[in-house]
Design a protein around this motif. Structure first.
Motif, PDB file in Angstrom:
ATOM      1  N   GLY A 144       0.831  -1.189   0.000  1.00  0.00           N
ATOM      2  CA  GLY A 144       0.000   0.000   0.000  1.00  0.00           C
ATOM      3  C   GLY A 144       0.869   1.245   0.000  1.00  0.00           C
ATOM      4  N   GLY A 145       0.225   2.421  -0.167  1.00  0.00           N
ATOM      5  CA  GLY A 145       0.925   3.687  -0.033  1.00  0.00           C
ATOM      6  C   GLY A 145       1.730   4.079  -1.255  1.00  0.00           C
ATOM      7  N   GLY A 146       2.348   5.272  -1.159  1.00  0.00           N
ATOM      8  CA  GLY A 146       3.152   5.795  -2.249  1.00  0.00           C
ATOM      9  C   GLY A 146       4.602   5.377  -2.152  1.00  0.00           C
ATOM     10  N   SER A 147       5.443   6.056  -2.934  1.00  0.00           N
ATOM     11  CA  SER A 147       6.848   5.651  -3.063  1.00  0.00           C
ATOM     12  C   SER A 147       7.588   5.707  -1.736  1.00  0.00           C
ATOM     13  N   GLU A 148       7.433   6.810  -0.988  1.00  0.00           N
ATOM     14  CA  GLU A 148       8.176   6.907   0.274  1.00  0.00           C
ATOM     15  C   GLU A 148       7.702   5.858   1.264  1.00  0.00           C
ATOM     16  N   HIS A 149       6.407   5.596   1.281  1.00  0.00           N
ATOM     17  CA  HIS A 149       5.863   4.570   2.167  1.00  0.00           C
ATOM     18  C   HIS A 149       6.483   3.214   1.837  1.00  0.00           C
ATOM     19  N   ARG A 150       6.541   2.886   0.546  1.00  0.00           N
ATOM     20  CA  ARG A 150       7.131   1.599   0.140  1.00  0.00           C
ATOM     21  C   ARG A 150       8.620   1.561   0.453  1.00  0.00           C
ATOM     22  N   LEU A 151       9.311   2.682   0.254  1.00  0.00           N
ATOM     23  CA  LEU A 151      10.739   2.724   0.558  1.00  0.00           C
ATOM     24  C   LEU A 151      10.968   2.458   2.036  1.00  0.00           C
ATOM     25  N   LEU A 152      10.157   3.060   2.905  1.00  0.00           N
ATOM     26  CA  LEU A 152      10.327   2.849   4.340  1.00  0.00           C
ATOM     27  C   LEU A 152      10.022   1.401   4.717  1.00  0.00           C
ATOM     28  N   GLN A 153       9.008   0.803   4.089  1.00  0.00           N
ATOM     29  CA  GLN A 153       8.737  -0.607   4.337  1.00  0.00           C
ATOM     30  C   GLN A 153       9.955  -1.459   3.969  1.00  0.00           C
ATOM     31  N   GLU A 154      10.568  -1.159   2.847  1.00  0.00           N
ATOM     32  CA  GLU A 154      11.674  -1.992   2.378  1.00  0.00           C
ATOM     33  C   GLU A 154      12.955  -1.724   3.164  1.00  0.00           C
ATOM     34  N   MET A 155      13.147  -0.507   3.650  1.00  0.00           N
ATOM     35  CA  MET A 155      14.260  -0.254   4.559  1.00  0.00           C
ATOM     36  C   MET A 155      14.060  -1.010   5.864  1.00  0.00           C
ATOM     37  N   LEU A 156      12.828  -0.985   6.384  1.00  0.00           N
ATOM     38  CA  LEU A 156      12.558  -1.694   7.631  1.00  0.00           C
ATOM     39  C   LEU A 156      12.748  -3.189   7.449  1.00  0.00           C
ATOM     40  N   LEU A 157      12.262  -3.727   6.319  1.00  0.00           N
ATOM     41  CA  LEU A 157      12.413  -5.157   6.064  1.00  0.00           C
ATOM     42  C   LEU A 157      13.881  -5.545   5.957  1.00  0.00           C
ATOM     43  N   GLY A 158      14.653  -4.815   5.169  1.00  0.00           N
ATOM     44  CA  GLY A 158      16.039  -5.193   4.942  1.00  0.00           C
ATOM     45  C   GLY A 158      16.958  -4.829   6.095  1.00  0.00           C
ATOM     46  N   ILE A 159      17.015  -3.547   6.428  1.00  0.00           N
ATOM     47  CA  ILE A 159      17.933  -3.092   7.483  1.00  0.00           C
ATOM     48  C   ILE A 159      17.425  -3.532   8.851  1.00  0.00           C
ATOM     49  N   GLY A 160      16.148  -3.234   9.130  1.00  0.00           N
ATOM     50  CA  GLY A 160      15.589  -3.649  10.412  1.00  0.00           C
ATOM     51  C   GLY A 160      15.558  -5.156  10.554  1.00  0.00           C
TER      52      GLY A 160
END
Length: 876
Positions: free
Chosen positions: A243-259
């Motif tokens: 869901g969400g726009g580009s920044e939302h997806r970027l934050l999800q993927e940062m959380l998934l990978g880095i977090g």
């Protein structure tokens, strides 16, 4: 008045029933029939009302019933047996531990995915990618592979689907309470919840709690940003899947990978679980995990280049998309803003991060950060998910390896598989157990082995046909129940719905079609000629009935229009008893749908179906496939057990004409081959030839389509080599390799093939005899490099009309002298082992013992025009 908070007050289990909690909290129950039967016996009505979810069930059982069960010796014996079985399953040695040289296998593998389809009771999936990830974890558990799963916990999941009165898709987002799911918070030794935190631009922080799910032997860590430490915007990062726009997806993927990496480190610290030696990213969404691991190594004293080499060695990247549009791509400025001194990973130069994902190759978009490109640059080993998809992926990403033919792009393939214990109907399992024994039947579904599946040949035709009829009848009843509920949601009253009692017929050929609804899957291809489809549905002697299900992405109005078109056709009173659309397609529906269908239909645009595992699940239940030759079906199709829909893929065929031709081919197959085969009867009154196709499906496809086969391939072909490479890349070795690569890249412009000649007069005459051998002599310029830095190869094979070499053979040549001013002579034999037009060329590649592939650096030197005596040899 509406409550401001909702939670479940659970009864306290009597001591004798405490093992029920452990059984409910380990998701193995989702593929273990005996445990599900145990929970069902607690209270059948409440079990059904709970949707087959043990956690919900235990939250609703009255205390009086629990007290009654605590005194029921027969129930307690069953409970004890189930608890003992789970303990044996989770602690005993399995396939992985029994392998020769098992100590050389990875001590642990971290498997990252944006979604996991484990069970309908944990709705954290949207479609095939998540179901594949769930099946990967379950098969790894069955085999004893030491995986740690890593994902996100979406408070609204994907979405629930219903239909409006006029057939338009409606989305609903029920809130999921982690405390009502089979999850437990990961806690520190003092009981406080574990968190991971990411730095965001402007001094903000993104904090996530770590939840733990038990998937048999496998821990699954899920990160949840809906915590009090976050502001409202950050709390919503894990609100919805995709869901969400580009920044939302970027934050999800940062959380998934880095977090996710930080969560793995926390879990291993607290539990003593071995640290992963291999990191596997399932699609590019988790690609940032490589950056976190580089940062870890940088903190330990490695520079960026050395850390990059160490990370690459132990990373596996799986791509699932066959089209660039299916890849997450972000504006470079958006990515740059979220990294660096004022945001996350401040110790890494932002430009180095951007370089990993930029499409800096011919045909790329220079201002876009591509998550798949980063995955390939951060992973030394990469794969597609079927043979055809591997070929498509090598073509799609060939720009990263300029100068190489697509066949040499270092992307292999591991064809997907499905977890049989999850997807095979209990009736099919019981028939197999009766034939070969319960333990051998279980082994056949988990470990595989064609010898176990060959026993299907001994099952009587009558038993197979009765089984198929039973499964079809169960599907008919399921469809009527779901269709009635759907029409009530659409606003219909009871008086309008009497016709539903006659929907479908348990003796009619039943076709299933269920999947996500992007345009390339062509949900409505069957509607291309509605009159002809209607004739097939209503044929007086050989009727067909079709069950359709699928979800369109909430933002995809085109997909919603396709659903509405199909629904409106299915609403027609003339055919509504023969074709139905069932909303809210998910795992619970799929587990009823696959077994009950006789034919599974798949008609994507070839080659846009990367694998397409729904047909595999159907096949394991004795359902025959009718499909375009795409994904796995292109690889394993045989006319003995299914049908191939011809494709109109000529370059001169426009989209409209292509669909018209392929729909006509589909109708022809149904009318002239599929339906007659189903309805014809032999001397015993049975459809002998159909039953034989069912038998062939099970014996030939059964062992191939298993997730156990898939996971074993990952272990042997990707995980084990990655673990060896990880161990070889000590800090000193990583520094040496990084320095060597830098030196080779800096010197490569001066590497040349100066002259090529052969020792055979026949070569100069452009004719040679089959079986002869040519002596090849090459003069090369290596500049500042030495022979140990390169490999000089002669590449030969058949040539086409443009002198392009196909089906190439590669033979390394050996240094035979030289060295003055960087010039060297190489020699070696060239065997003329194929008749017909034959050609050869010479090339130079970098060479180092720690490279996984000589193409890894994307560097290549080939002869210039006029460097030799000619590239072609004609043989007779």
């Amino acid at each position: 008045m509406k409550a401001i908070r909702r939670f479940t007050v659970r009864p306290v289990l009597p001591d004798a029933l405490k093992p029920l909690s452990d059984l409910a909290r380990n998701l193995r129950w989702s593929w273990q029939a005996e445990t599900r039967d145990l929970f069902r016996s607690v209270d059948p009505e409440r079990w059904a009302a709970a949707g087959g979810d043990p956690v919900r069930l235990l939250g609703s059982v009255p205390s009086a019933r629990l007290a009654e069960l605590a005194g029921d010796r027969r129930f307690l014996r069953r409970l004890s047996a189930a608890a003992d079985d789970l303990a044996d399953y989770t602690s005993g040695d399995r396939w992985y531990q029994s392998q020769e040289r098992s100590a050389e296998l990875p001590a642990a593998i971290a498997y990252f995915s944006p979604e996991f389809g484990i069970t309908a009771a944990l709705p954290q999936y949207s479609g095939g990618l998540g179901i594949l990830a769930g099946d990967h974890l379950k098969a790894a558990s069955d085999l004893g592979v030491p995986l740690i799963g890593v994902g996100l916990l979406y408070r609204h999941g994907y979405f629930r689907q219903s239909l409006s009165r006029d057939g338009w898709q409606q989305e609903h987002y029920p809130v999921l309470d982690p405390h009502e799911l089979a999850l437990a918070p990961l806690t520190e030794e003092d009981g406080t919840p574990c968190h991971v935190t990411l730095a965001l631009p402007g001094g903000r922080r993104l904090t996530a709690r770590i939840w733990l799910a038990r998937v048999g032997r496998i821990p699954l860590l899920l990160l949840d940003s809906d915590v009090e430490e976050n502001d409202l915007g950050e709390r919503d990062v894990t609100d919805r899947l995709y869901g969400g726009g580009s920044e939302h997806r970027l934050l999800q993927e940062m959380l998934l990978g880095i977090g996710g990496v930080r969560a793995v480190r926390t879990y291993c610290r607290l539990t003593g679980h071995p640290a992963p030696e291999v990191f596997h990213t399932n699609e590019g969404h988790a690609g940032f995990l490589g950056l976190e691991r580089i940062a870890e190594l940088s903190d330990a004293g490695l520079d960026f280049d050395a850390a990059l080499e160490a990370v690459r060695a132990g990373t596996v990247f799986t791509t699932h998309t066959p089209v660039p549009a299916g890849i997450d791509r972000f504006d470079r400025e958006l990515v740059a803003r979220h990294f660096g001194p004022d945001a996350e990973l401040p110790g890494i130069d932002v430009h180095r991060i951007l370089h990993l994902g930029m499409e800096s190759y011919a045909g790329g978009e220079p201002n876009l950060f591509n998550m798949a490109v980063m995955g390939l640059r951060l992973g030394q080993r990469a794969n597609g998910v079927s043979l055809l998809h591997g070929h498509v992926s090598r073509e799609m990403f060939s720009g990263l390896w300029p100068g190489f033919d697509a066949e040499e792009v270092p992307i292999t393939s591991v064809t997907n598989g499905v977890h049989a214990p999850t997807w095979v109907a209990p009736e099919v399992v019981r028939l197999g157990a009766r034939q070969i024994g319960a333990q051998r039947a279980e082994d056949a579904m988990t470990v595989g082995g064609s010898d176990r599946w060959d026993s299907v040949a001994d099952i009587a035709d009558q038993d197979i046909w009765e089984l198929r009829r039973v499964l079809r009848e169960k599907l008919v009843l399921e469809v009527r129940t779901r269709l009635r509920a759907s029409w009530r949601q659409r606003g219909a009253g009871t008086a309008e719905l009497g016709w539903i009692d006659d929907v479908l017929d348990p003796d009619v050929l039943t076709i299933g079609f269920a999947r996500r609804v992007p345009s390339y899957k062509r949900l409505t291809l069957m509607l291309r000629d509605r009159d002809r489809l209607m004739e097939l549905l209503l044929h007086p002697e050989r009727p067909v009935q079709i069950v359709v299900a699928g979800k369109a992405h909430p933002a995809d109005d085109g997909g919603k229009r396709l659903i509405q078109e199909l629904v409106r056709f299915a609403d027609d009173p003339r055919v509504r008893h023969r074709i139905v659309f069932l909303p809210d397609y998910g795992m619970a529906m799929a587990q009823k749908l696959y077994p009950g269908c006789d034919v599974w239909l798949n008609n994507p645009l070839r080659p846009l179906e990367a694998c397409g595992t729904s047909g595999m699940k159907a096949a394991l239940n004795g359902c025959l496939n009718l499909s375009v030759l795409d994904g796995w079906w292109d690889e394993w199709y045989q006319p003995d057990f299914g049908w191939a829909i011809p494709t109109a893929d000529g370059a001169a065929t426009d989209d409209d004409r292509r669909d018209e031709l392929e729909a006509a081919a589909l109708y022809d197959l149904l009318e002239h081959r599929v339906a007659p085969r189903f309805y014809e009867r032999g001397r015993g009154g049975l459809p002998d030839r159909w039953i034989q196709m069912v038998r062939q499906t099970l014996t030939h496809l059964g062992p191939k389509v298993l997730a156990g086969r898939m996971v074993r391939e990952y272990v042997e072909r990707l995980y084990a080599p990655a673990a060896r490479a990880h161990r070889a890349l000590t800090p000193e070795a990583a520094r040496e390799l990084a320095a060597w690569k830098a030196r080779v890249r800096g010197a490569w412009s001066r590497v040349t093939v100066e002259h090529v000649e052969t020792s055979s007069a026949a070569d100069r005459a452009d004719r040679a005899e089959l079986g002869a051998s040519l002596g090849v002599r090459v003069r090369v310029g290596l500049g500042e490099l030495a022979p140990d830095d390169v490999e000089v190869q002669v590449v030969s094979g058949r040539v086409d009309a443009e002198d392009r070499i196909a089906d190439a053979s590669v033979v390394p040549l050996k240094p035979a002298g030289g060295g003055e001013e960087g010039r060297w002579v190489y020699e070696g034999p060239l065997s003329l082992d194929r008749a017909g037009p034959f050609g050869y060329t010479v090339r130079i590649l970098p060479s180092h013992p720690l490279l996984a592939s000589p193409t890894e650096l994307g560097l290549l030197a080939v002869p210039p025009e006029g460097a030799g005596e000619g590239a072609g040899v004609l043989m007779r």
